[in-house]
Enzyme design. Structure first.
Site, short mmCIF file in Angstrom:
data_model
loop_
_atom_site.label_atom_id
_atom_site.label_comp_id
_atom_site.label_asym_id
_atom_site.label_seq_id
_atom_site.Cartn_x
_atom_site.Cartn_y
_atom_site.Cartn_z
N ASP A 1 29.02 21.37 -19.34
CA ASP A 1 28.67 20.19 -18.53
C ASP A 1 27.68 19.30 -19.27
O ASP A 1 26.88 19.78 -20.06
CB ASP A 1 28.07 20.67 -17.20
CG ASP A 1 28.08 19.57 -16.14
OD1 ASP A 1 28.75 18.54 -16.34
OD2 ASP A 1 27.40 19.75 -15.11
N GLY A 2 27.76 18.01 -19.01
CA GLY A 2 26.76 17.08 -19.56
C GLY A 2 27.29 16.11 -20.61
O GLY A 2 26.52 15.36 -21.21
N TRP B 1 25.27 12.79 -21.99
CA TRP B 1 25.01 12.71 -23.45
C TRP B 1 25.44 11.32 -23.94
O TRP B 1 24.72 10.68 -24.71
CB TRP B 1 25.80 13.81 -24.15
CG TRP B 1 25.58 13.92 -25.63
CD1 TRP B 1 24.70 14.75 -26.26
CD2 TRP B 1 26.27 13.19 -26.66
NE1 TRP B 1 24.80 14.58 -27.62
CE2 TRP B 1 25.74 13.64 -27.90
CE3 TRP B 1 27.27 12.22 -26.66
CZ2 TRP B 1 26.19 13.14 -29.12
CZ3 TRP B 1 27.71 11.72 -27.89
CH2 TRP B 1 27.17 12.18 -29.10
N ARG C 1 31.89 7.41 -21.61
CA ARG C 1 31.93 8.84 -21.30
C ARG C 1 32.89 9.60 -22.23
O ARG C 1 32.65 10.75 -22.59
CB ARG C 1 32.33 9.05 -19.83
CG ARG C 1 31.30 8.48 -18.85
CD ARG C 1 31.75 8.71 -17.41
NE ARG C 1 32.06 10.09 -17.15
CZ ARG C 1 31.15 11.02 -16.82
NH1 ARG C 1 29.88 10.69 -16.69
NH2 ARG C 1 31.53 12.25 -16.61
N THR D 1 40.07 21.15 -10.81
CA THR D 1 41.00 20.50 -9.89
C THR D 1 40.34 19.28 -9.23
O THR D 1 41.03 18.40 -8.72
CB THR D 1 41.48 21.48 -8.79
OG1 THR D 1 40.34 22.17 -8.25
CG2 THR D 1 42.46 22.50 -9.34
N ASN E 1 38.30 17.25 -10.96
CA ASN E 1 38.07 16.21 -11.97
C ASN E 1 39.11 15.09 -11.95
O ASN E 1 38.92 14.03 -12.57
CB ASN E 1 37.97 16.81 -13.38
CG ASN E 1 36.70 17.59 -13.63
OD1 ASN E 1 36.66 18.57 -14.37
ND2 ASN E 1 35.59 17.18 -13.01
C1 IPE Z 1 32.48 21.29 -13.76
O1 IPE Z 1 31.76 20.16 -14.13
C2 IPE Z 1 33.88 21.21 -14.33
C3 IPE Z 1 33.98 21.34 -15.77
C4 IPE Z 1 32.98 21.61 -16.59
C5 IPE Z 1 35.30 21.16 -16.31
P1 IPE Z 1 31.65 18.89 -13.18
O2 IPE Z 1 30.75 17.95 -13.87
O3 IPE Z 1 33.01 18.41 -12.84
O4 IPE Z 1 30.99 19.51 -11.88
P2 IPE Z 1 30.14 18.80 -10.74
O5 IPE Z 1 30.91 17.58 -10.32
O6 IPE Z 1 28.83 18.43 -11.37
O7 IPE Z 1 30.00 19.84 -9.69
C1 IPE Z 2 31.72 18.03 -18.59
O1 IPE Z 2 30.89 16.93 -18.74
C2 IPE Z 2 33.15 17.76 -19.02
C3 IPE Z 2 34.15 17.76 -17.93
C4 IPE Z 2 33.91 17.98 -16.69
C5 IPE Z 2 35.51 17.45 -18.32
P1 IPE Z 2 30.78 15.82 -17.61
O2 IPE Z 2 31.83 14.78 -17.87
O3 IPE Z 2 30.83 16.43 -16.27
O4 IPE Z 2 29.34 15.23 -17.93
P2 IPE Z 2 28.27 14.73 -16.85
O5 IPE Z 2 28.05 15.84 -15.88
O6 IPE Z 2 28.82 13.51 -16.21
O7 IPE Z 2 27.06 14.46 -17.68
MG MG Z 3 29.40 17.12 -15.01
#
Ligand code: IPE
Ligand code: IPE
Ligand code: MG
Length: 253
Positions: free
Chosen positions: A35-36, A40, A48, A81, A83
């Protein structure tokens, strides 16, 4: 394949001592909520998708490191699911990135003896993305090194509902086994994968986000403040060392 510690961790930060790592107590299965990426990218005024691209290098390094320390199963949460709710551009970008990266990495993974599997509903992915994952599985399925489990279009609640539906179907057919925990686990996407010993989530979030709800009943959690693209072997080592300090009780004393 297991490698010596000074080979895996050649240049540790001052506060981290790789010799503390006990090679006789390696978690068998490590699961990671990567995550993140978005944050970043935002910090760098990038879009993104650039964050997701930067995250690929961290995935590569994590796979290599897990393999080198002797982890047997590494599960990475790549797309949930939920996302699909993201902007169409980001979803399309991710699907293209998965297809391209998977195809580019198959040879290298195969050489390392890694076996690639997926959990989640591949049939809802764009054709070429699903095909890339299927090819990775097909090419590496006979390897006997680390199993890399890629959770893509994965949701734990969907998985449990699917399992219940299959079980109900088998009941009607008269072929359902007695409903024990072990029998139910055979209906999950993770049938034949042991439960995770360690679950790492990056970017400081402390939630499970519909990941492996059944399987993490007794998993140790490690929360890393690092954003996923900044995750590297040393951050991974911190999680492994922390894990080795834990006393796992499984409900006993
Ligand atoms: C969890 O991250 C899913 C993946 C890392 C693929 P998200 O960024 O989607 O989760 P939430 O929305 O912060 O719960
Ligand atoms: C995790 O990073 C990757 C996926 C969920 C595909 P994020 O896209 O959730 O990054 P943040 O949480 O918005 O920083
Ligand atoms: Mg995230």
């Amino acid at each position: 394949m297991r490698q010596p510690l000074d080979y895996i961790f050649p240049d540790p930060p001052e506060d981290l001592d790789p010799t503390q790592f006990d090679q006789s107590r390696v978690p068998r299965h490590v699961a990671v909520i990567m995550d993140g990426n978005g944050r970043w990218a935002k910090k760098r005024a990038l879009n993104r998708l650039n964050g997701h691209k930067a995250g690929i290098e961290a995935v590569r390094e994590t796979i290599r490191c897990a393999n080198d320390v002797g982890v047997d199963y590494l599960t990475i949460y790549s797309f949930s699911t939920e996302n699909w709710k993201r902007p169409q551009d980001e979803v399309n970008g991710l699907m293209n990135l998965f297809a391209k990266t998977m195809l580019a990495e198959i040879d290298g993974l195969h050489e390392e003896g890694v076996r690639v599997k997926t959990i989640g509903n591949l049939s809802a992915l764009p054709e070429k993305t699903a095909a890339a994952f299927e090819e990775a599985w097909e090419r590496t399925k006979d390897n006997d090194g680390m199993t890399l489990v890629i959770a893509v279009n994965y949701g734990s609640r969907d998985e449990i509902l699917d399992a219940v539906q299959h079980y109900a179907h088998d009941l009607q057919e008269g072929s359902a086994p007695e409903l024990t925990e072990a029998a139910f686990e055979n209906y999950l996407y993770t049938a034949d994968i042991p439960d995770p010993d360690l679950l790492i989530r990056t970017s400081g979030e402390m939630r499970v986000s519909n990941f492996l709800l059944w399987q993490i009943a007794y998993t140790e959690f490690y929360c890393s403040e690092v954003l996923w693209p900044d995750f590297d072997r040393y951050e991974f080592l911190r999680a492994l060392l922390d894990f080795q300090q834990r006393e796992r009780r499984f409900g006993a004393v």
